[in-house]
Design an enzyme around this catalytic site. Sequence first.
Site, PDB file in Angstrom:
ATOM      1  N   ASP A 317       0.875  -1.162   0.000  1.00 14.29           N
ATOM      2  CA  ASP A 317       0.000   0.000   0.000  1.00 14.29           C
ATOM      3  C   ASP A 317       0.918   1.221   0.000  1.00 14.29           C
ATOM      4  OD1 ASP A 317      -2.125   1.748   0.252  1.00 14.29           O
ATOM      5  OD2 ASP A 317      -2.145   1.614   2.434  1.00 14.29           O
ATOM      6  N   ASP A 556      -1.673  -0.062   6.319  1.00 17.59           N
ATOM      7  CA  ASP A 556      -1.680   0.744   7.537  1.00 17.59           C
ATOM      8  C   ASP A 556      -3.075   1.250   7.911  1.00 17.59           C
ATOM      9  OD1 ASP A 556      -2.107   2.591   5.541  1.00 17.59           O
ATOM     10  OD2 ASP A 556      -0.865   4.144   6.484  1.00 17.59           O
ATOM     11  N   ASP A 560      -7.123  -1.857   4.407  1.00 20.07           N
ATOM     12  CA  ASP A 560      -6.185  -2.935   4.071  1.00 20.07           C
ATOM     13  C   ASP A 560      -6.498  -4.245   4.793  1.00 20.07           C
ATOM     14  OD1 ASP A 560      -4.505  -1.265   2.437  1.00 20.07           O
ATOM     15  OD2 ASP A 560      -3.799  -0.346   4.286  1.00 20.07           O
TER      16      ASP A 560
END
Length: 797
Positions: A317, A556, A560
Site C-alpha cells: 500500500d 496501515d 487494508d
Amino acid sequence: MQKKHVHLPHIHRKHEDRPFQETPMSGLSEEDVQKRIRSGLTNESPKDGGKSPLRILASNLFTLFNALNIALAVCLALVGSWRNMLFLGVVVSNTLIGTVQELRARRTIQKLRLSTISPLSVLRSGKVQSISPEMLVEGDLVILRRGDQVPADALVREGMCTADESLLTGESDPIEKKPGDEMLSGSYLCEGSVTVQLVRVGRNSYLSRLTQEARKIHQPKSELMSDLRRLVRILTLILLPTGILLFLKQVLYRHVPLERAVPQAVASMIGMIPEGLILLTSIALMVGVIRLGKKGVLVQELFGIETLSRTDMICLDKTGTLTTGKMHLEEMIPLGIPMEAFTEKAALLLSAFPEDLSPTMQALRSALPEVSGTSPVRSLPFSSSRKLSAASFSDGTMFFGAPSFVLKEEQLQEIREITEQKTALGLRVLVLAHSKDILPESTSDPLPQIHRVLGIICIRDELRQSAPETLRYFRREGVDLRIISGDDPVSVGRIAALAGLPDADRVVDASRLDTQKQLLEASRTAVVFGRTSPEQKRTLVGLLQEEGHQVCMTGDGVNDIPALKVADCSICIQSASDAASHVAQLTLTQGDFSVLPDVVSEGRRVVNNITRAASLFLVKTLYSLFLSLLLLVLPLSYPFQPIQLTLISTFTVGLPSFFLALEPNHERIRGRFLRKILSSALPGAAAVTLACLVCMFLERTGWSHALCATCATLCTGGLCLVNLIWSCLPLNRFRAMVCAGMAACFILACIFLRPLFFLEPLTFMQLLFVFSLIALGVLVMFVIRRLPLMRDEKDAA
C-alpha cells in the site's frame, strides 16, 4: 447503505439483570470511576502475553521425546547401565536452552506490545482524557474515530458511523450505526465518529475472545514446522516397534544377556530420535524474534518470519511504505471564485470533521485558517468505498474528494487538463464542489447533484527516503512488487516511479474493473493499481495466490484489513489502525519500511540453517533406522552403546547444528524442505550403514563385540564429520572453524575418554582398517550424490 441485521449469540455476563444507566454526556466522575473499579467493572481482559514462565518450562520439559528418553533411561537403570545414561545431559541442556530463549523472546514481545497499545479519548468529569483501553470502566463515554477498534460492547450515544463487524459475523459489508445502536467489541469504524457508552467490559464482553480471533483469522502455513512434525510422527510410529522387536530378537533368538540387550535396544531407539531438532527450530525463530525486536519489528506470529522469507510477491500500500504517511498542501486552484472565498469554503468544510485525523485532513488543517461557530446540518465522513466526504450547511452541501467520484463525466471534462497535469507530477488531486441541496438522512439514499465545482486542491505525499533502496533489494532478490492503493492511479504510478519501481508505467484504474475476470487479467500485467477498493485488494491477493505466488501484504489502515487477513504474510505499520495491527503477523513499531530486508534475512537464516541442521539430524536417524531394520533379519548385534551414540551425535550433530543455526545466511530459499533434507541425508546414512555392517560382520570372524563396536563408532564419527563438512560447503572461516573444532573434540574424546565411551585400544592395522572404511564410505556418499535422482533433487533445491 442498507443496514443488515445479523443474529449474534447471547452475551452472558455478570450483573446481566442490572438495569442500564445512562451516563451524563460530561462523562463519569472520578468517584464513579473508583466505585466501578472496586466493583470489578473494569475493561481488564485475560492478558495476551503468551505462555507464563511456568507453562514455558512445562512445554519444554514435558515433550514426547523427553518422556521417551526418560523411559529409556529407566530401562538402563534397571540393568545397572548407569554410564549409558549420559544422553540425559542432552535432554537437560535442550530443556534449559529452550526455556531461556523462549523467556527472552517473551520479554521482547511484551515490551514491543506495550509500545503499540493506542490510548482512547474518554470523557470524564467534562474533560477529554487519553486512557489505555484496559483502564476503561463500565459506563465510560469513549470517542471513537475512523480506524478505532471498539474496546468493549457499547451503545452509540452521539454521532453516526459505519462499522465493520466481519470479525464477529462474517459479513463484509459495513453496517450503519446511529444513536441507540449497539456496537460490539472487536468491530471497528470504517468511517465517521461516534461517542459510545460502554455497557459490557472486560471478561463480560467479546473483547478478549475477539482480539484473539482477530489475530488468528489467518494462521500462517509454516512448511518448516509442518514437515518437521510429519517427520516426527512417522519416526514415532517406527521407533518403538523396531526397538522392541530388536530387543526380543537379541534376547530370545541370539540369547544375548539383558545387560547387553537392553543398552543395544535403547541405543537403536535413541539413534532414531532427532532430539533437539524441533527445539533448535524454535530457538532459531526466537532468536530472530529477539533480533528483530531490537530493530522495531513486533513478531505477533512466530512463523511470520518464515512466510515472509518465502514470499515471491509483495503487495504494497503506497501510504506508509513508499511514502511516510505525511502529506503537505501543495497548491489550491480556485475555479471561477476568488482565492479568498475558495479558502474560506475549504476551511468551512474542514470544520465539519474535527475528529478526522487522516493525513489529508491534517495537511489541510495545518495550512488553512480555523473556522468556528458554524456547525453542519448533516455530514458524511470519508470512506474508502465512496472516496469522498461531504457536509451540508444552510446554503447547501459541499463535497470533497477524488474528482472521478465527486463529479459527473461532463464536469470532469472541464477540469481534466488540470487534473492530468497535476497527477502526472505525482500529486494527489482532490476537488471541492457545491450542491444547492442537503444531504439525505440515510447514507443509503442517493447523494445530491453537484451544481458547481469550486476548485482543485493538490496534496503532496512525502516520499520515504529509504524506499528506493528497499525496492531495489526486493527486485534483486527475485521478489515481484505490486503497488495497490486507493489513490489516483496516475499519481500513485508517478510516486512509484520516483521510488525507483521498475515498470511503474504499467498502471491500471481498478475502479474500472467490474468483473473478477478483468481483475485477474490486470493482476498478470499491471504493476500499479489505483482506486482500489478494500474488497478488490483482498481479491487481488487471492488471485495472485491462485497463480502460485506466496503473497505478502503491507498496509496501515482499515481499508487494508481484508487483504491482510488472506495474505500468506501480513505486515502493518505502527501508525496503522488498531484493527489492522491486530490482524497483522508483523508490526513495524517504528514505522520503518526499510527494516523488511532484515526480516527476510532472518527468515532465510532460519530456514536455510535449519535445513542444513535437519539433514545432519536425519543422517543419524536414518542410519539408526536402517541398521535396526537390517539387524532384525541379519545374525548380527547392534553395534552401539547409548553412550557411544551420545559421543557421535554431540560432536557431529548437536553442537555444530546449534552454532550453524545462528550463522547469517542470506541465500534464497529453494526447493521443498522435507525432500531437500532427505536427499541431503540419504548418502551419509547409506555410507554409515554399510561401514557398520562391515564392522559387525567381523564379529563372525572372531573379533570381539567390543572391538567391532569401537571400529563402528570411529567409522560412524568419521563419516558424520565428513557429512558435516559436505553440508557446510562452500566453507567460510566460521564454518571451517566449527568443522575443525568438532573434529578435534571428537578425536580428543576418543583418545582421553576412551574407557568412558567403551572404546577398545586399536592396533595400527585396525586403525588402517577404520580409515579404509571411512574412505569407502566417502566414495559411497559421492556416488549416491551423483545419481540422477539425487541430482534432480539438488537441481530442484
